[in-house]
Write a protein that holds these residues in place. Sequence first.
Motif, PDB file in Angstrom:
ATOM      1  N   PRO A  92       0.811  -1.233   0.000  1.00 19.48           N
ATOM      2  CA  PRO A  92       0.000   0.000   0.000  1.00 19.48           C
ATOM      3  C   PRO A  92       0.838   1.274   0.000  1.00 19.48           C
ATOM      4  O   PRO A  92       0.336   2.337  -0.327  1.00 19.48           O
ATOM      5  CB  PRO A  92      -0.792  -0.091   1.302  1.00 19.48           C
TER       6      PRO A  92
ATOM      7  N   HIS B  42      -7.335 -11.307  -0.272  1.00 23.54           N
ATOM      8  CA  HIS B  42      -8.141 -10.704   0.793  1.00 23.54           C
ATOM      9  C   HIS B  42      -8.567  -9.324   0.304  1.00 23.54           C
ATOM     10  O   HIS B  42      -8.275  -8.955  -0.841  1.00 23.54           O
ATOM     11  CB  HIS B  42      -7.378 -10.659   2.127  1.00 23.54           C
TER      12      HIS B  42
ATOM     13  N   ASP C 102      -4.934  -2.622  -1.221  1.00 21.86           N
ATOM     14  CA  ASP C 102      -3.799  -2.837  -2.130  1.00 21.86           C
ATOM     15  C   ASP C 102      -3.920  -4.144  -2.903  1.00 21.86           C
ATOM     16  O   ASP C 102      -3.047  -4.463  -3.721  1.00 21.86           O
ATOM     17  CB  ASP C 102      -2.463  -2.778  -1.366  1.00 21.86           C
ATOM     18  N   HIS C 103      -5.022  -4.891  -2.683  1.00 19.97           N
ATOM     19  CA  HIS C 103      -5.239  -6.142  -3.415  1.00 19.97           C
ATOM     20  C   HIS C 103      -6.479  -6.085  -4.301  1.00 19.97           C
ATOM     21  O   HIS C 103      -6.686  -6.973  -5.125  1.00 19.97           O
ATOM     22  CB  HIS C 103      -5.339  -7.310  -2.426  1.00 19.97           C
TER      23      HIS C 103
ATOM     24  N   ASP D  47      -1.076 -12.053   1.959  1.00 19.94           N
ATOM     25  CA  ASP D  47      -0.469 -11.327   3.080  1.00 19.94           C
ATOM     26  C   ASP D  47      -0.583 -12.194   4.325  1.00 19.94           C
ATOM     27  O   ASP D  47      -1.681 -12.637   4.676  1.00 19.94           O
ATOM     28  CB  ASP D  47      -1.211 -10.005   3.332  1.00 19.94           C
TER      29      ASP D  47
ATOM     30  N   HIS E 116       5.342  -8.052  -2.890  1.00 17.37           N
ATOM     31  CA  HIS E 116       4.590  -7.227  -1.932  1.00 17.37           C
ATOM     32  C   HIS E 116       5.618  -6.510  -1.058  1.00 17.37           C
ATOM     33  O   HIS E 116       5.530  -6.482   0.181  1.00 17.37           O
ATOM     34  CB  HIS E 116       3.662  -8.112  -1.093  1.00 17.37           C
TER      35      HIS E 116
HETATM   36 ZN   LIG Z   1      -1.189  -6.130   1.130  1.00 12.50          ZN
END
Ligand SMILES: [Zn+2]
Length: 367
Positions: A68, A117, A121-122, A243, A318
């Motif tokens: 993020p 999830h 940011d996903h 994550d 990530h």
């Molecule tokens: Zn993330």
Amino acid sequence: MSRIGKIAFWGFGAAAIVAGLGIVALRFVPAVQDFAVGRMIAQGMAIDRSGLMADDALRVIVCGSGSPMPDPNRAPSCYLVIAGGKTYLVDAGAGSFSRVVRWRIPVSGMAHVFLTHFHSDHIGDLGEANMQSWAGGRRTPLTVHGGPGIEQVVGGFNMAYAPDSSYRTAHHTEAYMPIAASVMQASLMANDDGTPFTGTQGRVVLTDGDLTVTAFAVDHAPIVPAYGYRFDYKGRSVVFSGDTVPTPSISQFGAKADVLINEAMAMEVVDMMSQTAAELGNDGLSHLLHDTLDYHTSPQDAAVMADDAGISHVVLSHLAPPMPQWIAEIMFTRNVSSKAEVHVAFDGMLIELPLGSTEVRFSEISR
Ligand SMILES: [Zn+2]
Ligand SMILES: [Zn+2]
């Protein structure tokens, strides 16, 4: 001056004059501008990525290796899996799918998206992944797989993009942009009673020809659901951690995989940032940064999980916090000890697993 020296002098002089005239012509002559731009358009449109679709390998393209934290060089989480001539998207971080389009990866056959999830940011580019693949020729709706909450996320994007979709169908007609293909379908991945996978729960969630996708719980507490994925295709396999903190489900579901794409946080650098923010009086930022330390994985722990699972290649992705690739390759691999080959992801990384082999090739999608 020798004879050769004179020839070189006049040769370079003439070349400099021609280059100078070319720059002046490009700046002031419309016909020269049109010629130059026309060449660029033709070269861009002529890029042919169909070789990536060949059924001779399982492939992954990293379309977002970031987190993020805003990064000029990395989009947040995004991976495109190519198997059997089809493309599958894992996560769609903000701004990631425009990379896929710019690289001219064929996406008209994309049918499935898997969300690890629902952190922003996903999922931030889910609407664009849907719209751009639709504009790119997709004729059937995207199925978006996720844990409990997936209906809300997909329904929200569908609602927000409904006016845009109606404009495009009205403007370009049903023949080119059929409205039915613009509406994403949510697919819930959960236990039979509707509860999310937790602990080391998981199961096969898609069988598509020779491809099998398995979803499994990871530990991103307090975020639930949080899943990882394993893609198996004709004896080759790639695992996505999502994550998570270090979790036994990676070694259980990732056992003997060829590649683990694992999230990685440079804990000591984030801690440094948190302390610096506090020293500068920005308590809010300091607090947020400190909080992130307890639900991610260090590069060292990612390597340990790969070894526990008997995985031969680890790709750290990530990446948080942001840093240029050359320093990331130093900071994310120091003190990492592993039997696996360790790579640091970048946007545009191409990972190829040829069928009938144990080889894993790493290269870059040329831009
Ligand atoms: Zn993330
Ligand atoms: Zn997250």
